[in-house]
Design a protein around this motif. Structure first.
Motif, short mmCIF file in Angstrom:
data_model
loop_
_atom_site.label_atom_id
_atom_site.label_comp_id
_atom_site.label_asym_id
_atom_site.label_seq_id
_atom_site.Cartn_x
_atom_site.Cartn_y
_atom_site.Cartn_z
N ILE A 274 0.85 -1.19 0.00
CA ILE A 274 0.00 0.00 0.00
C ILE A 274 0.88 1.23 0.00
O ILE A 274 1.76 1.37 0.84
CB ILE A 274 -0.92 0.02 1.24
N GLU A 275 0.66 2.13 -0.95
CA GLU A 275 1.45 3.33 -1.07
C GLU A 275 0.76 4.51 -0.40
O GLU A 275 -0.41 4.46 -0.08
CB GLU A 275 1.71 3.64 -2.55
N ALA A 276 1.54 5.56 -0.17
CA ALA A 276 1.00 6.75 0.47
C ALA A 276 0.28 7.64 -0.53
O ALA A 276 0.52 7.56 -1.74
CB ALA A 276 2.14 7.54 1.13
N TRP A 277 -0.63 8.48 -0.04
CA TRP A 277 -1.29 9.49 -0.87
C TRP A 277 -0.33 10.66 -1.10
O TRP A 277 0.42 11.05 -0.21
CB TRP A 277 -2.54 10.02 -0.20
N SER A 278 -0.36 11.22 -2.29
CA SER A 278 0.41 12.43 -2.58
C SER A 278 -0.49 13.41 -3.33
O SER A 278 -1.51 13.03 -3.89
CB SER A 278 1.64 12.11 -3.43
N SER A 279 -0.11 14.67 -3.34
CA SER A 279 -0.93 15.70 -3.95
C SER A 279 -0.90 15.60 -5.47
O SER A 279 0.17 15.40 -6.07
CB SER A 279 -0.44 17.09 -3.53
N GLY A 280 -2.07 15.72 -6.07
CA GLY A 280 -2.17 15.80 -7.52
C GLY A 280 -2.68 17.16 -7.93
O GLY A 280 -3.00 18.00 -7.09
N ALA A 281 -2.74 17.40 -9.22
CA ALA A 281 -3.21 18.69 -9.72
C ALA A 281 -4.70 18.86 -9.41
O ALA A 281 -5.47 17.91 -9.53
CB ALA A 281 -2.98 18.79 -11.22
N PRO A 282 -5.12 20.05 -8.99
CA PRO A 282 -6.55 20.28 -8.73
C PRO A 282 -7.34 20.28 -10.04
O PRO A 282 -6.81 20.56 -11.11
CB PRO A 282 -6.57 21.66 -8.07
N MET A 283 -8.63 19.99 -9.93
CA MET A 283 -9.51 20.09 -11.09
C MET A 283 -9.63 21.55 -11.53
O MET A 283 -9.33 22.47 -10.76
CB MET A 283 -10.89 19.53 -10.74
N ILE A 284 -10.08 21.77 -12.76
CA ILE A 284 -10.24 23.12 -13.28
C ILE A 284 -11.27 23.87 -12.45
O ILE A 284 -11.11 25.04 -12.14
CB ILE A 284 -10.67 23.07 -14.75
N SER A 285 -12.36 23.19 -12.09
CA SER A 285 -13.37 23.77 -11.22
C SER A 285 -13.94 22.65 -10.36
O SER A 285 -13.92 21.47 -10.76
CB SER A 285 -14.49 24.43 -12.03
N PRO A 286 -14.44 22.98 -9.15
CA PRO A 286 -15.05 21.94 -8.31
C PRO A 286 -16.22 21.29 -9.05
O PRO A 286 -16.95 21.96 -9.79
CB PRO A 286 -15.53 22.71 -7.08
N GLN A 287 -16.39 20.00 -8.86
CA GLN A 287 -17.42 19.27 -9.59
C GLN A 287 -17.81 18.05 -8.75
O GLN A 287 -16.97 17.21 -8.44
CB GLN A 287 -16.85 18.84 -10.94
N ARG A 288 -19.09 17.96 -8.37
CA ARG A 288 -19.54 16.82 -7.57
C ARG A 288 -20.82 16.23 -8.16
O ARG A 288 -21.48 16.84 -9.00
CB ARG A 288 -19.79 17.23 -6.12
N ASP A 289 -21.16 15.04 -7.72
CA ASP A 289 -22.38 14.35 -8.16
C ASP A 289 -22.41 14.13 -9.67
O ASP A 289 -23.48 14.13 -10.29
CB ASP A 289 -23.63 15.12 -7.72
N GLY A 290 -21.23 13.95 -10.28
CA GLY A 290 -21.18 13.66 -11.71
C GLY A 290 -20.82 12.21 -11.96
O GLY A 290 -20.59 11.42 -11.03
#
Length: 217
Positions: free
Chosen positions: A1-17
């Motif tokens: 199991i590997e650790a979480w690392s930061s990725g690039a943010p989405m262009i805009s917040p988007q949920r329930d898609g």
């Protein structure tokens, strides 16, 4: 199991898609949902390092079920608000353009998705006449790229379910029942029958899901 690392943010917040991904996750997508407004048409694509804008949906909606790769995706069902109006529309994506696919036999939302554009699975979720908010279902539908057929019925009806895997080796986990209560149930699908899998440690709904039946997240 590997650790979480930061990725690039989405262009805009988007949920329930709806969403889909390859394995490993160097080509992923998210379409529809809620951002600054409801019933958005936006698609965002991820290449493993950053997000870019993709083609717009023809019908903006939330709570649709997504599966498949960036270059061969499906977004099935969902709902528009207000009021809550369940949809049976299906759209297919070729990496740049969304086009109409074969509609679902009945309107539904909040289902789990798995598989590919030509071997997909939509299971559980809310199914009802399109003028209501929908009640929890245990049924599933299989897609061959042109036709929807009935699949196996799950053991526990629920909505806001997460999915992973393929049409013949799928997972559906978490969710909520009616009346709303978080669930920790996991079920496994072999292409015809749903069986009970290991329960989540924490009952919850509205999660993301990825991976295969034997190695999921």
């Amino acid at each position: 199991i590997e650790a979480w690392s930061s990725g690039a943010p989405m262009i805009s917040p988007q949920r329930d898609g709806g969403y889909g991904q390859s394995t490993p996750s160097t080509a992923s997508w998210a379409a529809g949902g809620v951002s600054a407004t409801r019933n958005i048409v936006t698609t965002q694509e991820y290449n493993g390092s950053g997000w870019s804008s993709g083609g717009n949906l023809n019908t903006g909606r939330e709570e649709g079920t997504g599966f498949g790769l960036v270059s061969a995706s499906v977004l099935a069902g969902g709902a528009t608000y207000p009021p809550s109006l369940l949809k049976n529309e299906v759209e297919e994506y070729d990496g740049s353009t969304w086009t109409a696919g074969t509609a679902l036999p009945a309107s539904r939302k909040k289902s789990a998705g798995a598989g590919t554009q030509t071997a997909g699975l939509v299971s559980f979720g809310s199914v009802d006449p399109p003028s209501t908010a929908g009640s929890a279902s245990a049924n599933s539908l299989e897609y061959d790229g042109s036709t929807w057929t009935a699949g196996g019925t799950g053991n526990t009806a629920r909505k806001h379910v997460s999915g992973a895997g393929s049409q013949t080796a799928a997972l559906a986990f978490g969710g909520e029942d009616t009346p709303p209560a978080n669930m920790n149930n996991t079920e496994e699908y072999d292409g015809s029958t749903w069986t009970t899998g290991g329960a989540l440690n924490t009952a919850r709904h509205l999660m993301g899901g990825s991976g295969i039946q034997t190695s999921a997240l």
